[in-house]
Scaffold this motif. Sequence first.
Motif, PDB file in Angstrom:
ATOM      1  N   ARG A 129       4.519   2.932   7.847  1.00 19.25           N
ATOM      2  CA  ARG A 129       4.199   1.984   6.650  1.00 19.25           C
ATOM      3  C   ARG A 129       5.220   1.774   5.830  1.00 19.25           C
ATOM      4  O   ARG A 129       5.132   0.551   5.130  1.00 19.25           O
ATOM      5  CB  ARG A 129       2.915   2.761   5.785  1.00 19.25           C
ATOM      6  N   ALA A 130       6.307   2.735   5.606  1.00 19.40           N
ATOM      7  CA  ALA A 130       7.454   2.154   4.545  1.00 19.40           C
ATOM      8  C   ALA A 130       7.922   1.157   5.405  1.00 19.40           C
ATOM      9  O   ALA A 130       8.725   0.121   4.715  1.00 19.40           O
ATOM     10  CB  ALA A 130       8.119   3.340   4.577  1.00 19.40           C
ATOM     11  N   ARG A 131       8.543   1.038   6.954  1.00 21.83           N
ATOM     12  CA  ARG A 131       8.874  -0.038   7.422  1.00 21.83           C
ATOM     13  C   ARG A 131       8.146  -1.381   7.357  1.00 21.83           C
ATOM     14  O   ARG A 131       8.892  -2.284   6.871  1.00 21.83           O
ATOM     15  CB  ARG A 131       9.005   0.424   8.809  1.00 21.83           C
ATOM     16  N   ILE A 132       7.008  -1.221   7.334  1.00 21.62           N
ATOM     17  CA  ILE A 132       6.158  -2.225   7.136  1.00 21.62           C
ATOM     18  C   ILE A 132       6.340  -3.095   5.477  1.00 21.62           C
ATOM     19  O   ILE A 132       6.683  -4.052   5.518  1.00 21.62           O
ATOM     20  CB  ILE A 132       4.562  -2.225   7.472  1.00 21.62           C
ATOM     21  N   ASN A 133       6.028  -2.028   4.766  1.00 23.92           N
ATOM     22  CA  ASN A 133       6.311  -2.430   3.263  1.00 23.92           C
ATOM     23  C   ASN A 133       7.650  -3.012   3.009  1.00 23.92           C
ATOM     24  O   ASN A 133       7.881  -4.040   2.294  1.00 23.92           O
ATOM     25  CB  ASN A 133       6.074  -1.138   2.535  1.00 23.92           C
ATOM     26  N   ARG A 134       8.789  -2.542   3.516  1.00 19.39           N
ATOM     27  CA  ARG A 134      10.150  -2.749   3.397  1.00 19.39           C
ATOM     28  C   ARG A 134      10.301  -4.214   4.085  1.00 19.39           C
ATOM     29  O   ARG A 134      11.091  -5.142   3.178  1.00 19.39           O
ATOM     30  CB  ARG A 134      10.857  -1.792   4.045  1.00 19.39           C
ATOM     31  N   ASN A 135       9.857  -4.409   5.077  1.00 18.01           N
ATOM     32  CA  ASN A 135       9.919  -5.775   5.672  1.00 18.01           C
ATOM     33  C   ASN A 135       9.143  -6.976   4.721  1.00 18.01           C
ATOM     34  O   ASN A 135       9.772  -7.934   4.573  1.00 18.01           O
ATOM     35  CB  ASN A 135       9.444  -5.769   7.058  1.00 18.01           C
ATOM     36  N   ALA A 136       7.933  -6.541   4.298  1.00 20.08           N
ATOM     37  CA  ALA A 136       7.281  -7.451   3.536  1.00 20.08           C
ATOM     38  C   ALA A 136       7.966  -7.652   2.036  1.00 20.08           C
ATOM     39  O   ALA A 136       8.088  -8.819   1.667  1.00 20.08           O
ATOM     40  CB  ALA A 136       6.107  -6.887   3.167  1.00 20.08           C
ATOM     41  N   LEU A 137       8.715  -6.634   1.654  1.00 20.30           N
ATOM     42  CA  LEU A 137       9.272  -6.826   0.265  1.00 20.30           C
ATOM     43  C   LEU A 137      10.544  -7.798   0.397  1.00 20.30           C
ATOM     44  O   LEU A 137      11.021  -8.443  -0.421  1.00 20.30           O
ATOM     45  CB  LEU A 137       9.730  -5.377  -0.322  1.00 20.30           C
ATOM     46  N   PRO A 182       0.764  -1.293   0.062  1.00 19.07           N
ATOM     47  CA  PRO A 182      -0.073  -0.052  -0.147  1.00 19.07           C
ATOM     48  C   PRO A 182       0.706   1.324   0.110  1.00 19.07           C
ATOM     49  O   PRO A 182       1.926   1.377   0.367  1.00 19.07           O
ATOM     50  CB  PRO A 182      -0.789  -0.265   1.246  1.00 19.07           C
ATOM     51  N   ALA A 183       0.326   2.263  -0.455  1.00 17.04           N
ATOM     52  CA  ALA A 183       0.937   3.658  -0.415  1.00 17.04           C
ATOM     53  C   ALA A 183       0.547   4.130   0.951  1.00 17.04           C
ATOM     54  O   ALA A 183      -0.305   3.736   1.894  1.00 17.04           O
ATOM     55  CB  ALA A 183       0.282   4.431  -1.602  1.00 17.04           C
ATOM     56  N   SER A 184       0.891   5.419   1.227  1.00 10.42           N
ATOM     57  CA  SER A 184       0.567   6.430   2.299  1.00 10.42           C
ATOM     58  C   SER A 184      -0.962   6.658   2.300  1.00 10.42           C
ATOM     59  O   SER A 184      -1.680   6.718   1.248  1.00 10.42           O
ATOM     60  CB  SER A 184       1.582   7.548   2.162  1.00 10.42           C
TER      61      SER A 184
END
Length: 312
Positions: A279-287, A3-5
């Motif tokens: 949110r970016a931290r969550i996205n980075r970890n998922a990636l 997701p985006a912000s």
Amino acid sequence: MLPASGQQPGEQVLLLEELPQLPDVGISVPENDFLVALKWYSRGDYEAAWRTLEPLAQEGDARSQWLLGTLYQHGLGLAPSAQDAAIWYERAAQQGVAEAQEALAFLYATGSGLSRNIPRAFEWYEKAARQGNPQAQFALAFLLAATLENDDVSEEVHSWYRQAAEQGHLLAQYNLATLYINEPQWRNETEAARWYESAARQGYCRAQYNLALLYSQGLGIERSEERALYWYERAAQQGEPAAMNNLGAIYANGFYGVEKDLVKAYVYFHRAAAAAHERARINRNALLEQLESEALLDAQRILQQHDHVSCR
């Protein structure tokens, strides 16, 4: 899909005092005397400027008093002294120099060199604002908005922001646009897009991000993924965390017609996460679970080449 912000434009912000531009006011001494001081000031020889300004200020020249106050406030060519700055600003302000009135108001508002006195700050900001000083107009609007007893933004706040914005004041443009987005009685998406774009073109990263949001949703402006991507990238170059997170989502998912690029997405997510974007931290970890080791090494090499910048 990553997701985006969130899609709500940002809060209003207050500009700190900066070195002023020179006023266009009358003088009471031979013009060449002040211009000599101005020459030294412009060249950065502040000690020579002080030596020239001090006798002129003592003789009562308003411009010299204002510029001497500037030297004292910012410690240019002499030891900084907010108290001395206040003295000289007061003398120039009493003679009607708008820049001195604005500077004196700032000292009252912040308690620098004077006891903090918000009513006096209001008084001097209003005097300068009515002379057309855009920084005073902006600060007056901001202080008025901060002291409202309810959530409704008054006509006076809107008017002062608008006057400063029309003179090119960057943060007045940003706050005016935010008012048009966030305040129900002033809701005007077209005007919001107009003023965000004005501030964005002046290089303000938060305005660039908000303008990208409007382009991505077609709010107040024709929807354009190309223009949204452009402004997200401009904001991200200046370290705007939400813009970096949204770019990460764009490249992770192949949105906006871009080629899917997980390495680039990881770089954007990581930079935004380093700026405390949750949110970016969550996205980075998922990636991380999708990246092969070689791709992760590529991302780390790119990150090592990036200087840390922060959107302010």
